[in-house]
Motif scaffolding. Structure first.
Motif, PDB file in Angstrom:
ATOM      1  N   SER A   1      54.425  59.452  41.900  1.00  0.00           N
ATOM      2  CA  SER A   1      53.163  59.426  41.540  1.00  0.00           C
ATOM      3  C   SER A   1      52.098  58.414  42.071  1.00  0.00           C
ATOM      4  O   SER A   1      52.396  57.134  42.035  1.00  0.00           O
ATOM      5  N   THR A   2      50.957  59.128  42.635  1.00  0.00           N
ATOM      6  CA  THR A   2      49.913  57.860  43.223  1.00  0.00           C
ATOM      7  C   THR A   2      49.508  57.109  41.973  1.00  0.00           C
ATOM      8  O   THR A   2      49.065  56.040  42.248  1.00  0.00           O
ATOM      9  N   ALA A   3      49.104  57.583  40.714  1.00  0.00           N
ATOM     10  CA  ALA A   3      48.429  57.115  39.814  1.00  0.00           C
ATOM     11  C   ALA A   3      49.394  55.819  39.469  1.00  0.00           C
ATOM     12  O   ALA A   3      48.888  54.667  39.118  1.00  0.00           O
ATOM     13  N   ILE A   4      50.753  56.015  39.306  1.00  0.00           N
ATOM     14  CA  ILE A   4      51.741  54.617  38.813  1.00  0.00           C
ATOM     15  C   ILE A   4      51.488  53.627  40.349  1.00  0.00           C
ATOM     16  O   ILE A   4      51.370  52.265  39.710  1.00  0.00           O
ATOM     17  N   GLY A   5      51.498  54.198  41.357  1.00  0.00           N
ATOM     18  CA  GLY A   5      51.279  53.351  42.496  1.00  0.00           C
ATOM     19  C   GLY A   5      49.956  52.147  42.513  1.00  0.00           C
ATOM     20  O   GLY A   5      49.980  51.212  42.456  1.00  0.00           O
ATOM     21  N   LEU A   6      49.055  53.172  41.922  1.00  0.00           N
ATOM     22  CA  LEU A   6      47.521  52.261  41.705  1.00  0.00           C
ATOM     23  C   LEU A   6      47.822  51.288  40.789  1.00  0.00           C
ATOM     24  O   LEU A   6      47.283  50.192  40.817  1.00  0.00           O
ATOM     25  N   PHE A   7      48.192  51.717  39.622  1.00  0.00           N
ATOM     26  CA  PHE A   7      48.364  50.914  38.587  1.00  0.00           C
ATOM     27  C   PHE A   7      49.370  49.722  38.804  1.00  0.00           C
ATOM     28  O   PHE A   7      48.940  48.474  38.397  1.00  0.00           O
ATOM     29  N   VAL A   8      50.457  49.918  39.526  1.00  0.00           N
ATOM     30  CA  VAL A   8      51.188  48.700  39.737  1.00  0.00           C
ATOM     31  C   VAL A   8      50.488  47.969  40.859  1.00  0.00           C
ATOM     32  O   VAL A   8      50.679  46.643  40.676  1.00  0.00           O
ATOM     33  N   GLY A   9      49.830  48.193  41.938  1.00  0.00           N
ATOM     34  CA  GLY A   9      48.966  47.474  42.746  1.00  0.00           C
ATOM     35  C   GLY A   9      47.980  46.703  41.969  1.00  0.00           C
ATOM     36  O   GLY A   9      47.609  45.597  42.193  1.00  0.00           O
ATOM     37  N   ILE A  10      47.251  47.255  40.944  1.00  0.00           N
ATOM     38  CA  ILE A  10      46.296  46.616  40.134  1.00  0.00           C
ATOM     39  C   ILE A  10      46.838  45.414  39.364  1.00  0.00           C
ATOM     40  O   ILE A  10      46.256  44.392  39.446  1.00  0.00           O
ATOM     41  N   ALA A  11      47.993  45.885  38.517  1.00  0.00           N
ATOM     42  CA  ALA A  11      48.460  45.017  37.625  1.00  0.00           C
ATOM     43  C   ALA A  11      49.166  43.724  38.383  1.00  0.00           C
ATOM     44  O   ALA A  11      48.726  42.415  38.152  1.00  0.00           O
ATOM     45  N   LEU A  12      49.998  44.010  39.465  1.00  0.00           N
ATOM     46  CA  LEU A  12      50.563  42.960  40.146  1.00  0.00           C
ATOM     47  C   LEU A  12      49.695  42.071  40.641  1.00  0.00           C
ATOM     48  O   LEU A  12      49.657  40.936  40.767  1.00  0.00           O
ATOM     49  N   THR A  13      48.672  42.577  41.326  1.00  0.00           N
ATOM     50  CA  THR A  13      47.617  41.664  41.918  1.00  0.00           C
ATOM     51  C   THR A  13      46.700  40.829  41.080  1.00  0.00           C
ATOM     52  O   THR A  13      46.545  39.676  41.255  1.00  0.00           O
TER      53      THR A  13
ATOM     54  N   LEU B   1      48.918  49.562  47.795  1.00  0.00           N
ATOM     55  CA  LEU B   1      47.808  48.775  48.639  1.00  0.00           C
ATOM     56  C   LEU B   1      46.290  49.016  47.900  1.00  0.00           C
ATOM     57  O   LEU B   1      45.597  47.992  47.822  1.00  0.00           O
ATOM     58  N   LEU B   2      46.021  50.370  47.662  1.00  0.00           N
ATOM     59  CA  LEU B   2      44.868  50.711  47.103  1.00  0.00           C
ATOM     60  C   LEU B   2      44.715  50.041  45.849  1.00  0.00           C
ATOM     61  O   LEU B   2      43.528  49.672  45.529  1.00  0.00           O
ATOM     62  N   GLY B   3      45.589  50.008  45.017  1.00  0.00           N
ATOM     63  CA  GLY B   3      45.395  49.451  43.904  1.00  0.00           C
ATOM     64  C   GLY B   3      45.222  47.800  43.804  1.00  0.00           C
ATOM     65  O   GLY B   3      44.657  46.965  43.201  1.00  0.00           O
ATOM     66  N   ALA B   4      46.016  47.300  44.968  1.00  0.00           N
ATOM     67  CA  ALA B   4      45.739  45.754  45.182  1.00  0.00           C
ATOM     68  C   ALA B   4      44.159  45.348  45.565  1.00  0.00           C
ATOM     69  O   ALA B   4      43.855  44.416  45.320  1.00  0.00           O
ATOM     70  N   ASN B   5      43.440  46.369  46.246  1.00  0.00           N
ATOM     71  CA  ASN B   5      42.454  46.245  46.451  1.00  0.00           C
ATOM     72  C   ASN B   5      41.317  45.925  45.293  1.00  0.00           C
ATOM     73  O   ASN B   5      40.346  45.561  45.366  1.00  0.00           O
ATOM     74  N   ILE B   6      41.763  46.889  44.127  1.00  0.00           N
ATOM     75  CA  ILE B   6      40.993  46.717  42.824  1.00  0.00           C
ATOM     76  C   ILE B   6      41.407  45.375  42.200  1.00  0.00           C
ATOM     77  O   ILE B   6      40.697  44.718  41.564  1.00  0.00           O
ATOM     78  N   GLY B   7      42.605  45.141  42.210  1.00  0.00           N
ATOM     79  CA  GLY B   7      43.072  43.952  41.260  1.00  0.00           C
ATOM     80  C   GLY B   7      42.638  42.618  41.817  1.00  0.00           C
ATOM     81  O   GLY B   7      42.499  42.032  41.058  1.00  0.00           O
ATOM     82  N   THR B   8      42.486  42.528  43.126  1.00  0.00           N
ATOM     83  CA  THR B   8      41.844  41.214  43.584  1.00  0.00           C
ATOM     84  C   THR B   8      40.360  40.904  43.385  1.00  0.00           C
ATOM     85  O   THR B   8      40.043  39.975  43.322  1.00  0.00           O
ATOM     86  N   CYS B   9      39.678  42.136  42.783  1.00  0.00           N
ATOM     87  CA  CYS B   9      38.472  41.741  42.184  1.00  0.00           C
ATOM     88  C   CYS B   9      38.455  40.970  41.096  1.00  0.00           C
ATOM     89  O   CYS B   9      37.530  40.205  40.359  1.00  0.00           O
ATOM     90  N   ILE B  10      39.750  40.779  40.291  1.00  0.00           N
ATOM     91  CA  ILE B  10      39.911  39.964  38.916  1.00  0.00           C
ATOM     92  C   ILE B  10      39.275  38.446  39.221  1.00  0.00           C
ATOM     93  O   ILE B  10      38.578  37.815  38.295  1.00  0.00           O
ATOM     94  N   THR B  11      39.586  37.944  40.481  1.00  0.00           N
ATOM     95  CA  THR B  11      39.477  36.598  40.646  1.00  0.00           C
ATOM     96  C   THR B  11      37.816  36.355  40.649  1.00  0.00           C
ATOM     97  O   THR B  11      37.227  35.424  40.128  1.00  0.00           O
ATOM     98  N   GLY B  12      37.172  37.207  41.273  1.00  0.00           N
ATOM     99  CA  GLY B  12      35.630  37.101  41.542  1.00  0.00           C
ATOM    100  C   GLY B  12      35.121  37.349  40.062  1.00  0.00           C
ATOM    101  O   GLY B  12      33.984  36.620  39.763  1.00  0.00           O
ATOM    102  N   LEU B  13      35.573  38.210  39.230  1.00  0.00           N
ATOM    103  CA  LEU B  13      35.074  38.312  37.784  1.00  0.00           C
ATOM    104  C   LEU B  13      35.332  37.236  37.155  1.00  0.00           C
ATOM    105  O   LEU B  13      34.294  36.921  36.282  1.00  0.00           O
ATOM    106  N   LEU B  14      36.382  36.693  37.187  1.00  0.00           N
ATOM    107  CA  LEU B  14      36.762  35.191  36.447  1.00  0.00           C
ATOM    108  C   LEU B  14      35.754  34.236  36.841  1.00  0.00           C
ATOM    109  O   LEU B  14      35.339  33.553  36.221  1.00  0.00           O
ATOM    110  N   ALA B  15      35.355  34.358  38.171  1.00  0.00           N
ATOM    111  CA  ALA B  15      34.618  32.932  38.838  1.00  0.00           C
ATOM    112  C   ALA B  15      33.193  33.403  38.369  1.00  0.00           C
ATOM    113  O   ALA B  15      32.422  32.351  38.275  1.00  0.00           O
ATOM    114  N   SER B  16      32.880  34.585  37.962  1.00  0.00           N
ATOM    115  CA  SER B  16      31.344  34.734  37.790  1.00  0.00           C
ATOM    116  C   SER B  16      31.113  34.469  36.184  1.00  0.00           C
ATOM    117  O   SER B  16      29.905  34.618  35.779  1.00  0.00           O
TER     118      SER B  16
END
Length: 311
Positions: A171-183, A214-229
């Protein structure tokens, strides 16, 4: 399973420490010039693009560049429009780290660690100290990567991990979720990709599944910027939102092409981890290059989406 999870946590900590030391070493080399570059060479979108790419490659952290950019926008040194080019360039610059993670230097990590440590402790000049920090950080990163690979098979023997791997592979969707959550949890897309590389190297993850992570990680990394703002000016918040939406848009398009992407990557290298690193470069380069000519449209869309009229 407890001891294995403890080792996994230790390797993750070593990886993050290595990333921090590399970032500190590169930043010490550039000093406060990095902020001056961001302010000076961002007048046009293509200038911000090149500056963001160079700055991220220097400090080995897109999150660090994003936090710095948000801070400069919040204080009025940069405009929201200028930050868009930096974001696009930063996404490409971050792929340098994934390529470094695939280096195979055999037993060279230990001499690299010892040599770097000596430079850190005896180096009196900033340049020598910085090189030492970078060397120690890279050695720690490579050591952690070997650790992830060594733990992959033992962890896969446990039913829970085995079930997770099977679901992720199907499942691509599960891979995306794992990448987002872990990152979002570890605040490092590189760490998430490194963990995926470990399982991929042992053939426990398929390349399409690793690409989804990897694609999910690209979304998950945005959390740092959102917190900083949080609590910053409206323009600074718009910068963080833009980072998020650009990454979401890119992932939304490429999530349907993980299989073709995997087949193409397989032609570039026989090594699975190198294939994933090359996919990271291709994905971010294609998305950023495609968006660069439309900075004005992106600016208008973000302003309308978040309820602010264009000045």
């Amino acid at each position: 399973m407890g001891p294995l999870l403890m080792l996994f946590a230790i390797y993750t900590a070593i990886f993050l420490i290595g990333m921090f030391m590399m970032k500190a070493g590169f930043y010490a080399l550039s000093g406060h010039r990095l902020k001056r570059w961001l302010m000076r060479f961002t007048a046009a979108p293509w200038q911000g693009f090149l500056t963001g790419m160079a700055a991220t490659a220097l400090v080995q952290s897109s999150s660090a560049v994003m936090v710095m950019t948000i801070g400069l926008v919040a204080t009025g040194y940069l405009s929201f429009r200028q930050s868009i080019g930096i974001i696009l360039g930063s996404n490409i610059g971050s792929t340098v780290t994934t390529e470094l993670m695939t280096l195979d230097i055999g037993d060279g990590a230990i001499p690299l660690l010892i040599g770097g440590a000596l430079l850190v402790f005896i180096g009196r000049r900033r340049f020598v100290y910085s090189i030492g920090m970078i060397a120690v950080g890279l050695a720690a990163l490579l050591f952690a990567m070997n650790g992830f690979s060594s733990l992959a098979k033992p962890l896969a023997d446990y039913p829970l991990v085995d079930a997770w791997l099977k679901q992720t592979n199907s499942s691509t969707a599960i891979g995306l979720f794992v990448g987002i959550a872990l990152t979002a949890l570890v605040h490092s897309s590189a760490a998430t990709i490194g963990i995926a590389m470990g399982f991929l190297h042992e053939q426990l993850l398929t390349l399409p599944a690793a690409i989804a992570i990897l694609l999910g990680a690209n979304i998950g990394t945005c959390i740092t910027g959102l917190l900083a703002s949080i609590g910053s000016s409206k323009e600074a918040q718009l910068t963080a939102y833009t980072h998020l939406w650009l990454n979401v848009a890119g992932v939304a398009v490429f999530a349907f092409w993980t299989e073709p992407f995997a087949r193409f990557a397989a032609m570039l290298s026989p090594a699975p981890d190198v294939q994933l690193a090359h996919v990271s470069v291709l994905f971010n380069t294609i998305c950023s290059a495609a968006a660069l000519p439309f900075v004005g449209i992106i600016e208008t869309a973000i302003l309308r989406l978040h309820g602010q009229k264009r000045a």
